[in-house]
Design an enzyme around this catalytic site. Structure first.
Site, PDB file in Angstrom:
ATOM      1  N   ARG A  43     -15.448 -47.173 -21.168  1.00 57.00           N
ATOM      2  CA  ARG A  43     -16.792 -46.720 -21.569  1.00 57.00           C
ATOM      3  C   ARG A  43     -17.212 -45.555 -20.687  1.00 57.00           C
ATOM      4  O   ARG A  43     -17.877 -44.631 -21.121  1.00 57.00           O
ATOM      5  CB  ARG A  43     -17.797 -47.873 -21.511  1.00 57.00           C
ATOM      6  N   TYR A  95     -33.958 -33.082 -38.769  1.00 58.10           N
ATOM      7  CA  TYR A  95     -33.032 -34.004 -39.433  1.00 58.10           C
ATOM      8  C   TYR A  95     -33.740 -35.350 -39.674  1.00 58.10           C
ATOM      9  O   TYR A  95     -34.459 -35.851 -38.800  1.00 58.10           O
ATOM     10  CB  TYR A  95     -31.810 -34.184 -38.522  1.00 58.10           C
ATOM     11  N   ASP A 167     -30.836 -28.603 -31.602  1.00 61.47           N
ATOM     12  CA  ASP A 167     -29.801 -29.229 -32.409  1.00 61.47           C
ATOM     13  C   ASP A 167     -29.057 -28.086 -33.103  1.00 61.47           C
ATOM     14  O   ASP A 167     -29.612 -27.414 -33.970  1.00 61.47           O
ATOM     15  CB  ASP A 167     -30.441 -30.192 -33.417  1.00 61.47           C
ATOM     16  N   LYS A 192     -19.986 -32.922 -38.486  1.00 59.75           N
ATOM     17  CA  LYS A 192     -20.136 -31.831 -39.455  1.00 59.75           C
ATOM     18  C   LYS A 192     -19.098 -30.734 -39.211  1.00 59.75           C
ATOM     19  O   LYS A 192     -17.922 -30.979 -39.367  1.00 59.75           O
ATOM     20  CB  LYS A 192     -21.580 -31.325 -39.404  1.00 59.75           C
TER      21      LYS A 192
HETATM   22  C1  LIG Z   1     -25.870 -35.245 -39.331  1.00 61.13           C
HETATM   23  C2  LIG Z   1     -26.880 -34.697 -38.375  1.00 61.13           C
HETATM   24  C3  LIG Z   1     -27.320 -35.446 -37.277  1.00 61.13           C
HETATM   25  C4  LIG Z   1     -26.853 -36.872 -37.036  1.00 61.13           C
HETATM   26  O1  LIG Z   1     -25.496 -36.941 -36.794  1.00 61.13           O
HETATM   27  P1  LIG Z   1     -24.563 -38.214 -37.184  1.00 61.13           P
HETATM   28  O2  LIG Z   1     -23.231 -37.765 -36.729  1.00 61.13           O
HETATM   29  O3  LIG Z   1     -24.670 -38.415 -38.656  1.00 61.13           O
HETATM   30  O4  LIG Z   1     -25.108 -39.383 -36.433  1.00 61.13           O
HETATM   31  C5  LIG Z   1     -28.226 -34.858 -36.428  1.00 61.13           C
HETATM   32  N1  LIG Z   1     -28.701 -33.606 -36.636  1.00 61.13           N
HETATM   33  C6  LIG Z   1     -28.313 -32.866 -37.679  1.00 61.13           C
HETATM   34  C7  LIG Z   1     -28.874 -31.499 -37.874  1.00 61.13           C
HETATM   35  C8  LIG Z   1     -27.395 -33.380 -38.590  1.00 61.13           C
HETATM   36  O5  LIG Z   1     -27.018 -32.650 -39.657  1.00 61.13           O
END
Ligand SMILES: *Cc1c(COP(=O)(O)O)cnc(C)c1O
Length: 374
Positions: A43, A95, A167, A192
Site C-alpha cells: 500500500r 465533473y 483537474d 481517460k
Molecule cells: C472521469 C473524471 C474524473 C473521475 O475519474 P475516475 O477515474 O472515473 O474516478 C474526474 N475528473 C474528470 C474531469 C473526469 O473526466
C-alpha cells in the site's frame, strides 16, 4: 528530454537484474525485510507504481506525482488537505463526481463550497472569504468546454493563501501543464487520455511543493486508494502512445467541430478550437492544441436520446479519452447527479450531446454523426 521521449522512457530504464525493457508487474503485497528496508508493504510502495509516478511527474514537468486507483481516489485523497470550517471555491460545471463528493460528503465534515463560473474573475475574487483554503478548477470543463484562465486563477488563489487545484483530465499533460501556469496541484483521471484504451481506471496527483507532496504521500498510504500493479502497468503502457494519439485525435476533433458547426441540425458547438468560441483566446494562451472533446446542441432537443441510439460505429457510453469514439447525453447520463435546475443554470440542456473523438478514420466518424443528425 522532450515530451514524446519522456512518455516512453522516464521511470522505465531496463530492469537491473534481467534487462527487461518493460517494467515488471510486481504482484506482491509485502516484502522480505531481512536484507532491505526500502520496501515494506505494497500500500505504501510498489515498484510498478513508482515507475508510473516517476513518468507522470515528468509529463507535467513536475517534481512529484502520486498514483491512485481512480480519478475519484486521487480527488478524495486531495480533499484531506481540508479541515472543518474551511471553504472551497469551485467551478460550477465541474465533473459530476466532484460535485457529488463536495455536496454529499464534504458538507458532512463542515466544509463549505461555492460553485461558480470561474471565467468571471471578479466573481471569483468576490467569492473568497478569510476561510477559503482551496480553489478547484477544470479546463476545458465538462461538458460545455468552457476555458478558464488558469494563470489568473492561480494568482487569485495565491493572494488569498489558498491551494489552487487544476483537474487536467480533459486536456491531458500533452496539451496543457497547469503547474507551469502557477497552480499548486494537478489532478488526473488516468482512466481517460493517459490510459487511453478504455481498459483501466486510474488517478494521479502531481505537484512541485514539498509540503503538499509530504502530506499527500502520507494520505495516499493512510487512505489506501492505490492502484494495483497491473493497473499501473496498463496506464504506463497507454502513456507511451499518448503523444501520437492526442495529435490525431485533435486533428479529427477540429475537422468534426467544423462539420458540426456547419450542419443545419446543430445549434451551438462548444469547442475551444473554433475561432468564434468564447474560450478560443484563452485556450491559445495555455493549451498547445484544443483537445479532442467537444459538445454540441441538437436543434431537435426532445429526441436527443433516440437520435444518439442511431450510432453504428460510435459507442453511446460515458467516459472519454480512449481510442474508440464515445457519444453521450449529459442531461440523462453523466450529469444526472447534478440537480435539474442547477443543470439548466449551467447550460446542460436536453439537446446537449458530448462527444469524445477517438482514433477511427475521421470520414467514418463524420458519416456516423451524419446518421445521428439525419
Ligand atoms: C472521469 C473524471 C474524473 C473521475 O475519474 P475516475 O477515474 O472515473 O474516478 C474526474 N475528473 C474528470 C474531469 C473526469 O473526466
Amino acid at each position: 528530454m522532450r515530451f514524446a521521449t519522456k512518455a516512453i522512457h522516464t521511470g522505465q530504464e531496463p530492469e537491473a537484474r534481467t534487462g527487461a525493457v518493460t517494467p515488471p508487474i510486481y504482484m506482491t503485497s509485502t516484502y522480505s525485510q531481512r536484507d532491505q528496508k526500502d520496501f515494506d508493504y505494497a500500500r505504501g510502495v510498489n515498484p510498478t507504481r513508482t515507475a508510473l509516478e516517476t513518468n507522470l511527474a515528468a509529463l507535467e514537468d513536475a517534481k512529484h506525482a502520486l498514483a491512485f486507483s481512480s480519478g475519484m481516489g486521487a480527488i478524495t485523497t486531495a480533499l484531506t488537505l481540508l479541515k472543518k470550517g474551511d471553504h472551497v471555491v469551485i467551478s460550477d460545471d465541474c465533473y459530476g463526481g466532484v460535485y457529488r463528493i463536495f455536496t454529499r460528503f464534504m458538507s458532512n465534515y463542515g466544509i463549505e463550497t461555492t460553485f461558480l463560473d470561474l471565467r468571471d474573475l471578479v466573481d471569483v475574487e468576490d467569492a473568497f472569504r478569510p476561510e477559503t483554503k482551496m480553489l478547484w478548477m477544470e479546463s476545458p470543463t465538462n461538458p460545455l468546454m468552457k476555458v478558464v484562465d488558469i494563470r489568473e486563477l492561480a494568482v487569485i488563489a495565491r493572494a488569498h493563501d489558498a491551494i489552487s487545484v487544476a483537474d487536467n483530465t480533459f486536456a491531458s499533460p500533452a496539451l496543457q501543464n497547469p503547474l507551469g501556469l502557477g497552480t499548486d496541484l494537478v489532478v488526473h483521471s488516468m482512466t481517460k487520455y493517459l490510459g487511453g484504451h478504455a481498459d483501466v481506471l486510474g488517478g494521479g496527483l502531481v505537484m512541485n511543493r514539498e509540503d503538499l507532496h509530504e502530506k499527500l504521500k502520507f494520505a495516499q498510504n493512510a487512505l489506501g486508494a492505490v492502484p494495483s500493479p497491473f493497473d499501473a502497468w496498463l496506464v504506463l503502457r497507454g502513456i507511451k502512445t499518448l503523444p501520437v494519439r492526442i495529435e490525431r485525435q485533435c486533428d479529427s476533433a477540429e475537422k468534426l467541430a467544423t462539420f458540426l458547426h456547419d450542419h443545419p441540425a446543430v445549434g451551438k458547438v462548444h469547442y475551444p478550437g473554433l475561432p468564434d468560441d468564447p474560450g478560443h483566446a484563452t485556450a491559445r494562451k495555455q493549451m498547445r492544441r484544443f483537445g479532442a472533446m467537444l459538445s454540441f446542441e441538437l436543434k431537435d432537443a426532445a429526441h436527443a436520446v433516440d437520435r444518439l441510439r442511431r450510432v453504428k460505429l460510435i459507442t453511446m457510453a460515458e467516459s472519454l479519452g480512449g481510442v474508440e469514439s464515445l457519444i453521450e447525453h449529459p442531461d440523462s447520463m453523466t450529469h444526472q447527479s447534478v440537480p435539474k435546475d442547477q443543470r439548466l443554470k449551467q447550460g446542460i440542456t436536453e439537446g446537449l450531446v458530448r462527444f469524445s473523438v477517438g482514433l477511427e478514420d475521421v470520414d467514418d466518424l463524420r458519416e456516423d454523426l451524419d446518421r445521428v443528425l439525419a
